[in-house]
Scaffold this motif. Structure first.
Motif, PDB file in Angstrom:
ATOM      1  N   LEU A   1      -4.670  -2.518   7.879  1.00 45.80           N
ATOM      2  CA  LEU A   1      -3.434  -1.952   8.441  1.00 45.80           C
ATOM      3  C   LEU A   1      -2.402  -3.034   8.713  1.00 45.80           C
ATOM      4  O   LEU A   1      -1.198  -2.825   8.486  1.00 45.80           O
ATOM      5  N   ARG A   2      -2.859  -4.208   9.161  1.00 43.85           N
ATOM      6  CA  ARG A   2      -1.919  -5.317   9.369  1.00 43.85           C
ATOM      7  C   ARG A   2      -1.296  -5.749   8.045  1.00 43.85           C
ATOM      8  O   ARG A   2      -0.096  -6.049   7.978  1.00 43.85           O
ATOM      9  N   ALA A   3      -2.105  -5.765   6.999  1.00 39.15           N
ATOM     10  CA  ALA A   3      -1.583  -6.138   5.682  1.00 39.15           C
ATOM     11  C   ALA A   3      -0.542  -5.130   5.199  1.00 39.15           C
ATOM     12  O   ALA A   3       0.485  -5.506   4.618  1.00 39.15           O
TER      13      ALA A   3
ATOM     14  N   GLU B   1       7.659  -2.357   3.365  1.00 38.47           N
ATOM     15  CA  GLU B   1       8.847  -2.158   4.200  1.00 38.47           C
ATOM     16  C   GLU B   1       8.895  -0.737   4.750  1.00 38.47           C
ATOM     17  O   GLU B   1       9.253  -0.526   5.919  1.00 38.47           O
ATOM     18  N   ARG B   2       8.520   0.244   3.944  1.00 39.58           N
ATOM     19  CA  ARG B   2       8.567   1.640   4.381  1.00 39.58           C
ATOM     20  C   ARG B   2       7.567   1.893   5.493  1.00 39.58           C
ATOM     21  O   ARG B   2       7.866   2.614   6.458  1.00 39.58           O
ATOM     22  N   VAL B   3       6.383   1.315   5.404  1.00 37.26           N
ATOM     23  CA  VAL B   3       5.400   1.462   6.478  1.00 37.26           C
ATOM     24  C   VAL B   3       5.936   0.851   7.765  1.00 37.26           C
ATOM     25  O   VAL B   3       5.800   1.440   8.849  1.00 37.26           O
ATOM     26  N   ARG B   4       6.589  -0.322   7.666  1.00 36.19           N
ATOM     27  CA  ARG B   4       7.158  -0.958   8.858  1.00 36.19           C
ATOM     28  C   ARG B   4       8.236  -0.081   9.481  1.00 36.19           C
ATOM     29  O   ARG B   4       8.298   0.084  10.704  1.00 36.19           O
TER      30      ARG B   4
ATOM     31  N   GLU C   1       0.689   9.968   5.938  1.00 34.71           N
ATOM     32  CA  GLU C   1       0.455  10.182   4.506  1.00 34.71           C
ATOM     33  C   GLU C   1       0.619   8.887   3.716  1.00 34.71           C
ATOM     34  O   GLU C   1      -0.159   8.611   2.789  1.00 34.71           O
ATOM     35  N   LEU C   2       1.623   8.096   4.084  1.00 35.92           N
ATOM     36  CA  LEU C   2       1.872   6.853   3.359  1.00 35.92           C
ATOM     37  C   LEU C   2       0.726   5.865   3.558  1.00 35.92           C
ATOM     38  O   LEU C   2       0.259   5.236   2.601  1.00 35.92           O
ATOM     39  N   VAL C   3       0.285   5.729   4.802  1.00 37.99           N
ATOM     40  CA  VAL C   3      -0.819   4.812   5.090  1.00 37.99           C
ATOM     41  C   VAL C   3      -2.083   5.263   4.363  1.00 37.99           C
ATOM     42  O   VAL C   3      -2.792   4.459   3.755  1.00 37.99           O
ATOM     43  N   ALA C   4      -2.375   6.564   4.417  1.00 37.79           N
ATOM     44  CA  ALA C   4      -3.577   7.076   3.748  1.00 37.79           C
ATOM     45  C   ALA C   4      -3.522   6.803   2.248  1.00 37.79           C
ATOM     46  O   ALA C   4      -4.529   6.414   1.641  1.00 37.79           O
TER      47      ALA C   4
END
Length: 237
Positions: free
Chosen positions: A123-125, A131-134, A155-158
């Protein structure tokens, strides 16, 4: 009296049972049942048989001890027959099938490979590299943002986790597949991004273990590759 069956072998197998203990809190003596050119290793079925660590370990210890002396068909935990006569009948009725499979597995062993990835490091990576996750993480921090933002972040992280772990699994499989005769790959789970069993010729087991060890070191921080083997061919009976 029902009997618990551990393995099937050809009658020529030495079947050295000395010092072995079977399943159950008070395990009974291990014996053999012969039917034609085949034998089975059995013990009396314990009344307290259950899927406990002690019984699972005893089950596999018997099989691994037998396998060290020759080819066996290791049966799944919990295989119970009505009595020795039923075992003998099974050996005789399916003699051709069992003999053929024993021949096919001679000179071959199983390796289990499991891949794990540290969730927090992953998750840190993602936060560092996407950029979108941030953006979505900042928007929803502390309960902020809209419902749609929170759904989009999840959804994006998954999807990113699935993509990255799929790539890792593909890298491992691509490196190991040239060394194996057969494979059984389970769907990825929350715990393992890869869980697979491989059938390997005896003369390639050392090479397989070396390649697996090199992979384990090369996959990067936060990724663990666990190899277990050589083992009886549990997954290919």
């Amino acid at each position: 009296m029902s009997v618990y069956v551990y393995a099937i072998s050809k009658a020529a197998h030495p079947l050295d049972l000395e010092g072995l203990q079977g399943v159950g809190e008070a395990p009974t003596e291990l014996t053999t049942v012969q039917g034609g050119e085949l034998s089975a290793v059995v013990s009396r079925t314990p009344e307290d048989l259950a899927v406990r660590r002690r019984d699972l370990e005893a089950h596999h210890e018997v099989q691994e001890h037998l396998w060290a002396d020759g080819t066996i068909l290791p049966l799944s935990f919990g295989f119970v027959a009505e009595d020795e006569a039923a075992v003998r009948a099974l050996l005789e009725e399916r003699a051709e099938t069992f003999s053929q499979r024993l021949d096919e597995l001679t000179g071959r062993a199983e390796f289990n490979v499991k891949g794990l990835q540290d969730e927090n490091m992953l998750l840190r990576a993602l936060l560092e590299e996407s950029e979108r996750v941030r953006e979505l993480n900042e928007a929803t921090r502390g309960g902020g943002g809209t419902y749609e933002d929170r759904v989009a972040l999840g959804e994006l992280v998954a999807q990113e986790v699935q993509n990255r772990q799929g790539a890792l699994a593909g890298e491992v499989l691509a490196a190991l597949r040239p060394l194996v005769l057969a494979e059984k790959v389970a769907p990825p789970s929350q715990q393992y991004f890869l869980s697979a069993s491989f059938l390997v010729e005896d003369e390639r087991t050392e090479e397989f273990a070396d390649v697996g060890g090199e992979l384990a070191e090369s996959l990067g921080e936060g990724v663990e590759l666990r190899l277990r083997g050589p083992l009886p061919p549990y997954s290919f009976v």
